[in-house]
Design an enzyme around this catalytic site. Sequence first.
Site, PDB file in Angstrom:
ATOM      1  N   ASP A   1      16.541   2.923  57.648  1.00  0.00           N
ATOM      2  CA  ASP A   1      15.958   1.628  57.303  1.00  0.00           C
ATOM      3  C   ASP A   1      14.638   1.394  58.031  1.00  0.00           C
ATOM      4  O   ASP A   1      13.890   0.474  57.678  1.00  0.00           O
ATOM      5  CB  ASP A   1      16.922   0.495  57.670  1.00  0.00           C
TER       6      ASP A   1
ATOM      7  N   ASP B   1      13.400  -6.936  47.377  1.00  0.00           N
ATOM      8  CA  ASP B   1      12.870  -7.973  48.286  1.00  0.00           C
ATOM      9  C   ASP B   1      11.617  -8.681  47.800  1.00  0.00           C
ATOM     10  O   ASP B   1      11.155  -9.620  48.456  1.00  0.00           O
ATOM     11  CB  ASP B   1      12.596  -7.408  49.689  1.00  0.00           C
TER      12      ASP B   1
ATOM     13  N   ASP C   1       7.201  -5.767  51.907  1.00  0.00           N
ATOM     14  CA  ASP C   1       8.055  -5.861  53.093  1.00  0.00           C
ATOM     15  C   ASP C   1       7.437  -6.691  54.219  1.00  0.00           C
ATOM     16  O   ASP C   1       7.821  -6.541  55.378  1.00  0.00           O
ATOM     17  CB  ASP C   1       8.426  -4.461  53.614  1.00  0.00           C
TER      18      ASP C   1
END
Length: 287
Positions: free
Chosen positions: A261, A110, A72
């Site tokens: 989130d 991701d 991330d």
Amino acid sequence: MNPDGNAARQLVAYEKAGKRTEAQRIRRIAEQPTGEWIGPENPEQEARGFTEAAEKADRTALLVLYNIPHRDCGQYSQGGATDGDGYRAWIDGVARGIGDRAATVVLEPDAVLHLVDGCTPVEVHEERYDLLKGAVARLKSLKNAKVYLDAGNAGWGHPDQIFQPLRQAGVDQADGFAVNVSNFYSTEDSIAYGKQLSAKVGGKHFVVDTSRNGNGPYTGGDPAQRWCNPPGRALGRTPTTRTDDPLVDAYLWVKRPGESDGTCKGGPKAGQWWAGYALGLAGAGTR
């Protein structure tokens, strides 16, 4: 469907408190099958527990693997395995836990996207490709595991930018790829994106995360933060393998609705349950 998940526990709490309206809303989440995100500490135990429970219910477990090193790009969900060897050992633990039982695996949300958009340090690119390709190979060595490598979403860029990186990460050996994980783009836009990408990776099938895309993406506020706990969103299509599209293997709730989130817009840490946001998702109308 996990009877001990956050939504299920919240439902029980609302029912005990006599909060019928809130309970009715949360039931819309609690009664749907959602992804189980495998933690960093006990991957074998968790994978075995979820797949055994699913097998007893004559279902297939949906597992989300999210532990790649440098995860991330240092944002709200930063972390992951400390190094490549640690990640390989973690993947091996997951594989041992799954064994011969059926499992659908969404691999590393991701991880490829962040190689393409430039936020992952260049010096770790080669290792990440190797780790992803190795993870696909290890999981596909299992008898009954289906593997979908995450491929971003309809709003970040163009399929031309990601199809070669996906191939380098092992999508050719996977069952396909996943789109819109933890994001809000409409099912229609996600399918269009997925079909464009599929045409560039040998006609691979894909799955779509529809957990929170009922109202599409948020268009207000800071564009860089629109993905993080946006207001006014809604639950999307319920999970199913009956998609009426030969390229779309399933609509899935990969992101568990009601889990934050990150610490934006008043939310708790990423992955933590946020009852207020869950109520908003379940009570919102869809367009």
